[in-house]
Design an enzyme around this catalytic site. Sequence first.
Site, PDB file in Angstrom:
ATOM      1  N   ASN A 107       0.855  -1.185   0.000  1.00 30.91           N
ATOM      2  CA  ASN A 107       0.000   0.000   0.000  1.00 30.91           C
ATOM      3  C   ASN A 107       0.894   1.239   0.000  1.00 30.91           C
ATOM      4  O   ASN A 107       1.350   1.686   1.037  1.00 30.91           O
ATOM      5  CB  ASN A 107      -0.898  -0.014   1.228  1.00 30.91           C
ATOM      6  CG  ASN A 107      -1.971   1.052   1.157  1.00 30.91           C
ATOM      7  OD1 ASN A 107      -1.756   2.104   0.585  1.00 30.91           O
ATOM      8  ND2 ASN A 107      -3.115   0.766   1.743  1.00 30.91           N
ATOM      9  N   ASP A 108       1.116   1.757  -1.203  1.00 29.31           N
ATOM     10  CA  ASP A 108       2.035   2.883  -1.386  1.00 29.31           C
ATOM     11  C   ASP A 108       1.639   4.120  -0.593  1.00 29.31           C
ATOM     12  O   ASP A 108       2.428   5.051  -0.462  1.00 29.31           O
ATOM     13  CB  ASP A 108       2.039   3.280  -2.864  1.00 29.31           C
ATOM     14  CG  ASP A 108       3.120   2.575  -3.645  1.00 29.31           C
ATOM     15  OD1 ASP A 108       4.166   2.309  -3.058  1.00 29.31           O
ATOM     16  OD2 ASP A 108       2.897   2.300  -4.834  1.00 29.31           O
ATOM     17  N   CYS A 109       0.423   4.139  -0.139  1.00 29.12           N
ATOM     18  CA  CYS A 109      -0.077   5.358   0.496  1.00 29.12           C
ATOM     19  C   CYS A 109      -0.104   5.270   2.018  1.00 29.12           C
ATOM     20  O   CYS A 109      -0.546   6.202   2.682  1.00 29.12           O
ATOM     21  CB  CYS A 109      -1.453   5.685  -0.045  1.00 29.12           C
ATOM     22  SG  CYS A 109      -1.344   6.036  -1.788  1.00 29.12           S
ATOM     23  N   GLN A 150       5.895   9.435  -0.652  1.00 34.14           N
ATOM     24  CA  GLN A 150       6.697   8.223  -0.588  1.00 34.14           C
ATOM     25  C   GLN A 150       8.171   8.516  -0.379  1.00 34.14           C
ATOM     26  O   GLN A 150       8.847   7.814   0.358  1.00 34.14           O
ATOM     27  CB  GLN A 150       6.526   7.406  -1.872  1.00 34.14           C
ATOM     28  CG  GLN A 150       5.307   6.536  -1.899  1.00 34.14           C
ATOM     29  CD  GLN A 150       4.120   7.273  -2.489  1.00 34.14           C
ATOM     30  OE1 GLN A 150       4.266   8.087  -3.386  1.00 34.14           O
ATOM     31  NE2 GLN A 150       2.941   6.981  -1.984  1.00 34.14           N
TER      32      GLN A 150
END
Length: 809
Positions: free
Chosen positions: A484-486, A501
């Site tokens: 989950n990049d967020c 990020q």
Amino acid sequence: MKYGYFDDEKREYVITDPATPLPWINYLGRNDMYGLISNTAGGYTFFKDAKLRRLTRFRYNNIPRDFGGRYYYIKDGETIWNPSFMPCKTKLDNYKCRHGMGYSIFEGTNNDLFASLTCFIPLNDNVEIHKLTIENRLPKTKSIQIYGTVEWCLYNAVDDSSNFQRNYNIGEVLIDKKNNAIFHTTEYRERRNHFAFFHVNKDIDGFDSDLDTFIGKMNSWSNPQAVMAGTSYSSIASGWSPISALRNDITLAPNEKITLIYLLGYVENDKEEKYLKDGSVNTTKAINLIKKYQDTQAVNKAFKDLSQKWKEDLSKFKVETKNDKFNRMINIWNQYQCMTTYNLSRSASYFESGIGRGMGFRDSCQDILGFVHIIPQKARQRIIDIASIQFEDGSTYHQYQPLNKKGNADIGSGFNDDPLWLVACASAYIKETGDISFLNEPVPFNNEIGSEVPLFDHLTRSIDYIIKNNGPHGLPLIGRADWNDCLNLNCFSLSPGESFQTASNYDSHKAESIFIAGMFVIYGREYAQLARLIGKNKEEQRVLKEVQKIERAVIKHGWDGNWYLRAYDAFKNKVGSKENKEGKIYIEPQCICTMAKIGEKYDMPKKAVASMEKYLLCDYGVQLLAPCYTKYHIELGEITSYPPGYKENGSVFCHTNPWAIIAETQVGNSEKAFEIYKKITPAFIEDISEIHRSEPYVYCQTIAGREAKNYGEGKNSWLTGTASWSFVAVSQYILGIQPQYDGLLIKPHLPKEMESVKIVRKFREVTYNINITNKNTGGIKMLVDGIESKNTFIKYNNIKKVVDVEIRM
Ligand code: BGC
Ligand code: NOJ
């Protein structure tokens, strides 16, 4: 509401209304040259890299949304129109766009003229072919004019759309009337050794190569001055915006038809061969291509070869059930999308601009899972490329540019799930092929010559990276983000525009991920099995112990009573817990820890899946979390920057839904698994295209969730890990055909409605014809070539090339 229909026989989706809710696109090309093409012929073409080697121009953020493309104009008296409807928007008596496997065909009729435009890129040449056929269906002679047009991009797409002070001076073209071609030679005089060209196979009656001259003042692509006037101005671009517009004046007798072949090609010359002796640009390779595709026969043959190749590629896994929607997704579109995501990762779609990221490490690793059965050899090379951007400590660059394959230093590393995905794809490749020697393949670190170690050592570093980077609860550190990049637990961002990020400005070394923990249990075991297979039993034992440690840590610190927690933040606070006001439960740990069977003794997987259904299942799939965040939480990052129901903040983030499907099968809920499948799978929601809005033949990244204003709307179609994971979920879990290192395990989880299933699975050198009769008995029996087996595992051997398998359940 529908905007077209599936033609399964031809493997096409046929769009019958040009005004689709969003551009519905397709991809041309499968090796080095690619084209994105919408249902009105919009889109662009590039060579290998959509950022660095863009051939034609596309205008982003435009109105209309889809602008720039392969635009063919027909001037018939006072009317000008396009077979693809845009850009003139002249009403057509008939319009069809057929998106097929690597090609798109546009058919339009206006005033008894029928036009058909077929666009594709042949298998082994860097040329986009546009075959235009025009037929006069009137009983009298017609004189018309045809303009084929493309607008050139000055190769570097970022520069092209920003650096105008330079770019408006550098545009150059070369007009070759003899060959009916215009070459786009910008920067060829200096450091480029490549150019593009546009050609038609009939003597032209006029041309333009300067955009402003062709379009005229205050006009647009929908009413170019030259076309309106029925003429050409022989303009030669010098700076500004180079284009190629080729005009042919044609007279058609009643019922006569004509076919013109246009080529949009790309050529590279060796440095020493850039110029001929007389100082002129060396166009020999382009002329050879032009000669090769001069006539319809050659073009038709190339088209046939392409179709044949696709047929072959799609023959590795075929299924037949009573459900057409299911069949067409598995046999055609899902696998087609897997090939596309494999080829392009997340670089170029109508949502990924092609000027941002190149290939993603975790994305490409996962794409392989759904692609490896199609062309294993290509997957093998890709795994080497990916592993080559890993660092010696096991961490890795997050992305790389496809043109030079070098890691992207701007993004860097620190996405702590990345290393484990390498284990996932390497093991999937070995299971598919049996090629265990792949583990000996020398692969460098960070592309440095001399640093090569066997691939297996890369996997060891991946595993050790997780082992060495644990937090206060003995759980893996999350770093910049996990899958989950967020979820950015170490980035406390207050400045607009800052990347959530990469601005890791609060390196706590405390924030932990239960998702990575689940992954480690799955892929740690996988790695241990590989270690055993190559005789490294100590290594196997060492890592299995670490797996147990993490399992225990999840059971102790990662369980919230009825579901798995998501993470611990930088202050050791729980994320995804009943104690939180928002974001109480997340989908990812419920799925991954269920797949890892963590806490099975305590019924954790069953409870987690039940909670997931209770809190996250909505009309359009399983949401990523609930309740959605309504406020910005600086300590959680980008996830809370999205309005509720969008993207990571509680949309149905489709990528995770195949995990939910797999998790359901693991706790014995075959019906629920299929229910979730039907909610997210495009062919099943074709009838609500006015709500879903995205293509009904490919998966989207997200479908807006319950709390969103546009509940049910799909966004970011095509380049998503949903493709490969859906294929894995269906082929390996619902249908249950699981490749293993030494054979095939058959373990279906069929819904009741699938009473009889026929599968053809080509596995290594053998074709397995598998017939399943599903009477829902709760038991399972297998006969291989008529002989009953003790279990449902078929050990691989290649003595018989065709094996009949009968499954009764
Ligand atoms: C998106 C993510 C994506 C990330 C990295 C975010 O804005 O929401 O889905 O993975 O950017 O590109
Ligand atoms: C899209 C990215 O490409 C992928 O790597 C990531 O896992 C998902 N977004 C979820 O954030």
